[in-house]
Design an enzyme around this catalytic site. Structure first.
Site, mmCIF file in Angstrom:
data_model
loop_
_atom_site.group_PDB
_atom_site.id
_atom_site.type_symbol
_atom_site.label_atom_id
_atom_site.label_comp_id
_atom_site.label_asym_id
_atom_site.label_seq_id
_atom_site.Cartn_x
_atom_site.Cartn_y
_atom_site.Cartn_z
ATOM 1 N N ASN A 83 10.256 -13.305 15.095
ATOM 2 C CA ASN A 83 11.015 -14.439 15.597
ATOM 3 C C ASN A 83 10.129 -15.514 16.225
ATOM 4 O O ASN A 83 10.538 -16.664 16.334
ATOM 5 C CB ASN A 83 12.040 -13.914 16.622
ATOM 6 C CG ASN A 83 12.648 -15.006 17.450
ATOM 7 O OD1 ASN A 83 13.494 -15.757 16.975
ATOM 8 N ND2 ASN A 83 12.200 -15.137 18.698
ATOM 9 N N TYR A 148 6.342 -27.114 10.101
ATOM 10 C CA TYR A 148 7.366 -26.118 10.430
ATOM 11 C C TYR A 148 8.145 -25.677 9.180
ATOM 12 O O TYR A 148 8.333 -24.479 8.933
ATOM 13 C CB TYR A 148 8.315 -26.727 11.466
ATOM 14 C CG TYR A 148 9.360 -25.791 12.012
ATOM 15 C CD1 TYR A 148 9.040 -24.860 13.001
ATOM 16 C CD2 TYR A 148 10.683 -25.856 11.576
ATOM 17 C CE1 TYR A 148 10.005 -24.020 13.527
ATOM 18 C CE2 TYR A 148 11.652 -25.009 12.094
ATOM 19 C CZ TYR A 148 11.308 -24.095 13.073
ATOM 20 O OH TYR A 148 12.269 -23.260 13.585
#
Lengths: 240, 79
Positions: A83, A148
């Site tokens: 995560n 990203y």
């Protein structure tokens, strides 16, 4: 006996919601993060089943050593949730190599090293479940997030490759693609931007970290034993 | 038990092959039908059984039953 799950980026936001949910479900959670103080206070609120491990996922030696310590302290690691993630947004013309490299290092290389560190143990026990937290940005793209978006799409490739590699060994590998989720990061956005986000979501609202935690819980559970290599969007319909 | 027999036992157990297939010349991939992950697990099996770590470079050279036996003998495990 309580099953062990390792979660990176467990101190805040979506990672914290996942950790809390899995502790509630009876898992032993090895919560990894660079934020030592936050981890420590979490250990106090979440109780004994939350084990804090200060870890920078970009440091290969530290990943190897932490994986060894986690397996030593908690025994068999059944599950891994990658995560941990950062953003360094900017138009590509203004995106420095440092902005590119640092996002790659945490979001993608970090996840790869964590998968590598725990796959041997999972193979040995012939069971496991890995969940990579990707993003709708992997599927839709987003202006200003070349770094990203690339890492989040990269995680989907990693997910599918490992799903095939381990399919015959009872080790499942899946990804979740969260949409707009209420976290510290999105709370700081100007109201107009938030409203625009909400308008684009068919369900007309942002999601909560708990929505992602529920999806992780499902993909780690025995309710999903025939599911591997999938990308599960949790986004209020944004990618439909 | 002799080293050869212990090695054979691990291979038979892991790959589900017949004992007579496990000859020194037998190649794990083409003769014994092991894919790359089977071969990785075999190496893990040898490591566990004989209490040693085989590094990746060495492991990729252990392509036949005979090579594994020779390697383990080289580590002094036939005593």
């Amino acid at each position: 006996m309580s099953r062990t799950v390792v979660i990176t980026g467990a101190a805040r936001g979506i990672g914290l919601a996942i950790a809390g949910k899995l502790v509630d479900e009876g898992w032993t959670v090895a919560g990894c993060d660079v934020l030592a103080e936050e981890l420590q206070s979490l250990a106090e609120t979440l109780g004994d089943r939350f084990r804090p491990f200060v870890l920078d996922v970009t440091d290969e030696d530290s990943v190897t050593e932490t994986a060894r310590r986690i397996e030593e302290e908690t025994g068999q690691v059944f599950a891994l949730v990658n995560n941990a993630g950062i953003t360094r947004d900017g138009l590509i013309m203004r995106m420095s190599m440092a902005d590119w490299d640092s996002v790659l290092a945490v979001n993608l290389t970090g996840a790869f090293m964590m998968c590598r560190a725990f796959s041997r143990g999972m193979l040995r026990h012939k069971e496991g479940s890995i969940v990579n937290i990707s993003s709708v940005v992997a599927l839709l793209g987003a202006a200003g997030q070349a770094n990203y978006a690339s890492t989040k799409a990269g995680l989907l490739g990693l997910t599918r490759a490992l799903a095939r590699e381990f399919a015959g060994r009872n080790i499942r590998v899946n990804a979740i693609a969260p949409g707009f989720i209420e976290t510290d990061m999105t709370r700081e956005l100007p109201e107009a931007v938030r409203n625009d986000y909400e308008d684009r979501v068919p369900m007309k609202r942002m999601g909560a970290p708990a929505d992602i935690a529920e999806a992780v819980s499902f993909l780690l559970s025995d309710a999903s034993t025939y599911i591997t290599g999938v990308v599960l969007p949790v986004d209020g319909g944004l990618t439909t | 038990m002799e080293l050869e027999n212990r090695v054979a036992e691990i291979i038979i157990d892991k790959l589900g092959v017949k004992p007579e297939q496990v000859t020194p010349e037998a190649k794990f991939d083409t003769d014994l039908g092991a894919d790359s992950i089977d071969q990785y697990e075999l190496i893990m099996g040898f490591e566990d059984a004989f209490g040693l770590r085989i590094d990746e470079e060495e492991a990729t050279k252990l392509t036949t039953v005979g090579k594994v036996v020779e390697y383990l003998k080289g580590k002094g495990l036939d005593q």
